[in-house]
Design a protein around this motif. Structure first.
Motif, mmCIF file in Angstrom:
data_model
loop_
_atom_site.group_PDB
_atom_site.id
_atom_site.type_symbol
_atom_site.label_atom_id
_atom_site.label_comp_id
_atom_site.label_asym_id
_atom_site.label_seq_id
_atom_site.Cartn_x
_atom_site.Cartn_y
_atom_site.Cartn_z
ATOM 1 N N TYR A 4 72.148 48.107 46.861
ATOM 2 C CA TYR A 4 71.699 46.752 46.544
ATOM 3 C C TYR A 4 71.640 46.513 45.037
ATOM 4 O O TYR A 4 71.255 47.397 44.271
ATOM 5 C CB TYR A 4 70.312 46.518 47.153
ATOM 6 C CG TYR A 4 70.343 46.683 48.647
ATOM 7 C CD1 TYR A 4 70.664 45.622 49.481
ATOM 8 C CD2 TYR A 4 70.108 47.929 49.226
ATOM 9 C CE1 TYR A 4 70.731 45.789 50.855
ATOM 10 C CE2 TYR A 4 70.171 48.104 50.598
ATOM 11 C CZ TYR A 4 70.484 47.029 51.398
ATOM 12 O OH TYR A 4 70.557 47.198 52.756
ATOM 13 N N TRP A 12 74.398 35.899 38.743
ATOM 14 C CA TRP A 12 75.049 35.589 40.017
ATOM 15 C C TRP A 12 76.084 34.490 39.826
ATOM 16 O O TRP A 12 77.204 34.588 40.330
ATOM 17 C CB TRP A 12 74.005 35.229 41.063
ATOM 18 C CG TRP A 12 74.557 34.767 42.380
ATOM 19 C CD1 TRP A 12 74.254 33.612 43.017
ATOM 20 C CD2 TRP A 12 75.507 35.434 43.221
ATOM 21 N NE1 TRP A 12 74.946 33.524 44.216
ATOM 22 C CE2 TRP A 12 75.724 34.631 44.358
ATOM 23 C CE3 TRP A 12 76.193 36.640 43.125
ATOM 24 C CZ2 TRP A 12 76.601 34.986 45.385
ATOM 25 C CZ3 TRP A 12 77.078 36.991 44.158
ATOM 26 C CH2 TRP A 12 77.265 36.169 45.263
ATOM 27 N N GLN A 16 80.131 34.833 40.453
ATOM 28 C CA GLN A 16 80.858 33.921 41.333
ATOM 29 C C GLN A 16 82.006 33.244 40.595
ATOM 30 O O GLN A 16 83.097 33.074 41.151
ATOM 31 C CB GLN A 16 79.919 32.862 41.894
ATOM 32 C CG GLN A 16 78.952 33.417 42.920
ATOM 33 C CD GLN A 16 78.014 32.352 43.422
ATOM 34 O OE1 GLN A 16 77.212 31.816 42.662
ATOM 35 N NE2 GLN A 16 78.133 32.029 44.694
ATOM 36 N N THR A 56 68.903 36.770 43.387
ATOM 37 C CA THR A 56 69.800 36.988 44.520
ATOM 38 C C THR A 56 69.890 38.482 44.777
ATOM 39 O O THR A 56 70.009 39.275 43.840
ATOM 40 C CB THR A 56 71.200 36.429 44.216
ATOM 41 O OG1 THR A 56 71.108 35.022 44.007
ATOM 42 C CG2 THR A 56 72.174 36.706 45.341
ATOM 43 N N ALA A 58 72.203 41.265 46.412
ATOM 44 C CA ALA A 58 73.563 41.516 46.886
ATOM 45 C C ALA A 58 73.622 42.907 47.502
ATOM 46 O O ALA A 58 73.097 43.868 46.930
ATOM 47 C CB ALA A 58 74.556 41.418 45.729
ATOM 48 N N ILE A 92 81.173 42.720 47.664
ATOM 49 C CA ILE A 92 79.855 42.385 48.188
ATOM 50 C C ILE A 92 79.943 42.095 49.683
ATOM 51 O O ILE A 92 80.730 41.258 50.117
ATOM 52 C CB ILE A 92 79.242 41.201 47.418
ATOM 53 C CG1 ILE A 92 78.992 41.623 45.965
ATOM 54 C CG2 ILE A 92 77.965 40.711 48.089
ATOM 55 C CD1 ILE A 92 78.475 40.522 45.076
ATOM 56 N N VAL A 95 75.006 38.454 50.583
ATOM 57 C CA VAL A 95 74.002 38.081 49.585
ATOM 58 C C VAL A 95 72.904 37.286 50.273
ATOM 59 O O VAL A 95 73.131 36.654 51.310
ATOM 60 C CB VAL A 95 74.578 37.263 48.415
ATOM 61 C CG1 VAL A 95 75.571 38.070 47.613
ATOM 62 C CG2 VAL A 95 75.197 35.975 48.883
#
Length: 112
Positions: A4, A12, A16, A56, A58, A92, A95
């Motif tokens: 994790y 985050w 992305q 977040t 993940a 990942i 999430v």
């Protein structure tokens, strides 16, 4: 096995947008991306993310990361997973928001 990574909102968003990252400033400074096991994640949140919102969580499968993932002694003499490669969005598994409750961050119920 899942490992994790706790990410702040800007981290985050950057992951992305770019598809990969060298991690948080501490990861860049240390030369690897810090991860925790399910058993270690709560303590990591309490130690490094106290009172932080907008996080977040993940989860990544450890095995596909191959030789880039090293298990090294860290906090309290425990082995922690460290990724010596960029963290890729494609790696990942899932999430989830990591909200802050009155007694700390609220982790998924299925985490040990």
């Amino acid at each position: 096995m899942l490992i994790y990574k706790i990410l702040r909102a800007p981290e985050w968003a950057d992951l992305q947008a770019k598809g990969e990252t060298a991690g948080a400033p501490i990861d860049v400074s240390d030369g690897f991306v810090h991860f925790s096991t399910a058993a270690q994640a709560r303590e990591t949140a309490a130690k490094h993310f106290t009172h932080e919102t907008g996080l977040t969580l993940a989860a990544l499968k450890a095995e596909p990361l191959g030789d880039a993932l090293k298990w090294e002694i860290s906090r309290g003499g425990a082995e922690f997973p460290h990724l010596y490669a960029p963290l890729r969005l494609a790696d990942i598994a899932w999430v989830q928001d990591l909200p802050l409750g009155v007694d700390g961050h609220i982790f998924p119920k299925d985490m040990v």
